[in-house]
Structure formats: structure tokens, C-alpha cells
Design a protein around this motif. Structure first.
Motif, PDB file in Angstrom:
ATOM      1  N   ASN A  40     -22.593  73.118  31.492  1.00 32.08           N
ATOM      2  CA  ASN A  40     -21.930  74.283  32.088  1.00 32.08           C
ATOM      3  C   ASN A  40     -22.539  75.585  31.583  1.00 32.08           C
ATOM      4  O   ASN A  40     -22.703  76.552  32.334  1.00 32.08           O
ATOM      5  N   TYR A  41     -22.873  75.602  30.290  1.00 33.92           N
ATOM      6  CA  TYR A  41     -23.444  76.818  29.688  1.00 33.92           C
ATOM      7  C   TYR A  41     -24.822  77.121  30.302  1.00 33.92           C
ATOM      8  O   TYR A  41     -25.125  78.265  30.667  1.00 33.92           O
TER       9      TYR A  41
ATOM     10  N   SER B 138     -25.971  76.049  33.225  1.00 32.78           N
ATOM     11  CA  SER B 138     -25.777  76.401  34.626  1.00 32.78           C
ATOM     12  C   SER B 138     -25.336  77.854  34.791  1.00 32.78           C
ATOM     13  O   SER B 138     -25.750  78.555  35.712  1.00 32.78           O
ATOM     14  N   LYS B 139     -24.501  78.320  33.866  1.00 36.54           N
ATOM     15  CA  LYS B 139     -23.964  79.668  33.956  1.00 36.54           C
ATOM     16  C   LYS B 139     -25.018  80.737  33.672  1.00 36.54           C
ATOM     17  O   LYS B 139     -25.037  81.803  34.296  1.00 36.54           O
ATOM     18  N   HIS B 140     -25.911  80.461  32.724  1.00 36.39           N
ATOM     19  CA  HIS B 140     -26.819  81.520  32.238  1.00 36.39           C
ATOM     20  C   HIS B 140     -28.270  81.359  32.717  1.00 36.39           C
ATOM     21  O   HIS B 140     -29.064  82.294  32.563  1.00 36.39           O
TER      22      HIS B 140
END
Length: 299
Positions: free
Chosen positions: A279-280, A282-284
Motif C-alpha cells: 500500500n505504501y 502504491s501510494k507514493h
């Protein structure tokens, strides 16, 4: 709703003379261009915001603007005053932008600029290339022309052509035996005829030198393209590695567990950790990659 044939005819009428369509034509990307869902509902006379268009292409508004900026004159049909923040796109502009997005992974920004003839200042420096039913791009046409010239040179018998393994190029030399035979045959003719043959030989030699130079330039460009793609992939891998390290550090801080929790829930913790890392990243990733690409291309 537009039928498939109607949408295809509408798109083809707009892009058939576009240089990027030359590259896309007769490939799997051509069908994507005709089958985009937005074509069933779009109004040809209307203009649409970047957020609407980004939604159609399933990317962020920021990423859409990132690919608009270097190609403004092309997308907006040689407009002298490029749009600023309030960008509105009609169907031709949307189709040009769509072709950029379809080709961006293979050609990157610099490669697309070369195809379009755009200089470092974002200015169009040459006319568009007309698409043909063969779907060959400018580079393929040049290779075909050079190949025909080379074939004609071989057929004359005047040149010896062999590969130079050290320089990895074709080496072309004058066939001295062949030339001597030809001179003997015309020795009884006038000096004027001999001078004409020598002049033609010199012209063929000059043409050969130009041919070798163009072949070398094509080979050099191919090597540069490979190096560029490797560098861009390396940049992306570095960013992913950095984001993974950051995510693991943040997970460790936010999810401190006691002895029993670590002992009896180790599998669950590992699953949570991997999900957190994914998730991290994918987010950044998109934001970091955009910054890195801007730095790399000097834009």
C-alpha cells in the motif's frame, strides 16, 4: 451509443495523417485507440477538462498534465499560446494525448519528441509524417531506402561488402579487379569516356561513404535508446527499493508487538507487514517517479 465502425471511422478521419498514428497503425495499440469507452459518449464539438480525460484513461490528473506539458504545440495543433491551468481538450487533442499515453512506455518522452520533431524548447521543427497503409515509420522508411541503395551497389559488382567485426559495421571497398577489367574493356575508347567512368566511380564512392555514415548513425541511435530504457528502469527500481525500506521502518514504528503477540501471531504480522508495504509503495510510487523522471529529463 456509437457503433464500433462509426467510432473507428471518426478516429481514423482525425489521426490518419498523424506521425504517432504511423507507429501505432497495424499494431495491437490501434484497436485500443478505436475501442476506448469514452468514444461512445463524447461530443465532437465539446471541450473536456483534464480531470474528465484523466478519468477516462484511468490515470491521475497530475500524470495527465505531466504528459501534456512537453507536447503542448502538438496536442493543441501548433497553438502559439499554450494553455496554462484551465486546460480544455476537444476530441482531436484527446486522441493525440491518447496516442502519447499508449506509446509512452516504449518510447518515453525523448523518443516521442524525436518522432514528432519537437526540439528541447517544445517547438515543432518539422512537418508531420503522413501515415501509409503499410504502417511504416520514418526510421523504417529510411532503412528501406538505404537497403535498396545497398542492393543496387552490390549488383554493380564494383564493391566488395563484408562485415567489420571489430567496428560492428559493414565495410565497403572498391573491387579493384572488377574495376581493372572495366578499364581494360574501354581502353580503346576515348579519354572522355574514361573520365566519365572515373567520375561515376567517384560518385558511387561518395554515395557509399554517406551510406556508411547513415548506417552508423542508426546503430548509434539504437544503442542510445537501449541505454536510456535501462537507465529509466534502474531509476524505477531504486525508487521502489527506497519506498520498501521506508515502509518497513514505518511499520516497525507503528506496530510494536509484545513477546506473546510476536510468538503466536507471527504469520498474521507478516501478512499485515507485506500489505502495508504494498500500500505504501502504491501510494507514493507515482509521485516519486514523476519527480525522478523530471530530474532525469531535465524538465
Amino acid at each position: 451509443m456509437l457503433k464500433l465502425t462509426d467510432a473507428k471511422d471518426m478516429v481514423l478521419e482525425i489521426v490518419q495523417h498523424d506521425p504517432l498514428f504511423v507507429v501505432i497503425q497495424n499494431s495491437s495499440l490501434e484497436e485500443i485507440l478505436y475501442n476506448d469507452g469514452y468514444l461512445a459518449h463524447i461530443e465532437v464539438a465539446n471541450y473536456y477538462s483534464t480531470s474528465e480525460v484523466a478519468g477516462w484513461f484511468e490515470i491521475t490528473d497530475a500524470m495527465l498534465r505531466y504528459y501534456i506539458k512537453p507536447f503542448e504545440q502538438y496536442i493543441f495543433d501548433n497553438a502559439t499560446n499554450s494553455p496554462n491551468t484551465n486546460i480544455r481538450l476537444n476530441l482531436p487533442a484527446i486522441l493525440r494525448l491518447r496516442m502519447i499515453l499508449l506509446l509512452k512506455d516504449e518510447y518515453r518522452v525523448k523518443g516521442l519528441k524525436l518522432l514528432l520533431g519537437i526540439d528541447d524548447n517544445g517547438q515543432l521543427i518539422k512537418h508531420q509524417i503522413t501515415a501509409t497503409t503499410m504502417g511504416s515509420d520514418d526510421l523504417v522508411n529510411k532503412v528501406d531506402v538505404l537497403g535498396n541503395v545497398l542492393q543496387q551497389m552490390i549488383q554493380t559488382g564494383l564493391f566488395n561488402i563484408f562485415p567489420n567485426e571489430e567496428r560492428e559495421v559493414l565495410q565497403v571497398t572498391i573491387n579493384q579487379d572488377f574495376l581493372a577489367q572495366k578499364i581494360q574493356l574501354v581502353s580503346s575508347e576515348s579519354n572522355l569516356q574514361v573520365e566519365k567512368i572515373q567520375k561515376e566511380t567517384a560518385e558511387l564512392k561518395h554515395e557509399n561513404e554517406n551510406l556508411q555514415k547513415q548506417i552508423s548513425e542508426l546503430q548509434e541511435r539504437s544503442v542510445k535508446d537501449i541505454v536510456q530504457k535501462i537507465r529509466e528502469r534502474h531509476i524505477e527500481n531504486e525508487i521502489v527499493s527506497t519506498l520498501r525500506t521506508e515502509a518497513l521502518q514505518q511499520f516497525a514504528v507503528e506496530n510494536k508487538a509484545g513477546f506473546f503477540r510476536k510468538t503466536f501471531r507471527s504469520s498474521q504480522i507478516e501478512m499485515e507487514k507485506e500489505q502495508f508495504v504494498l500500500n505504501y509503495i502504491s501510494k507514493h510510487l507515482e509521485e516519486r517517479l514523476e519527480v525522478a523522471l523530471n530530474n532525469y529529463y531535465g524538465e
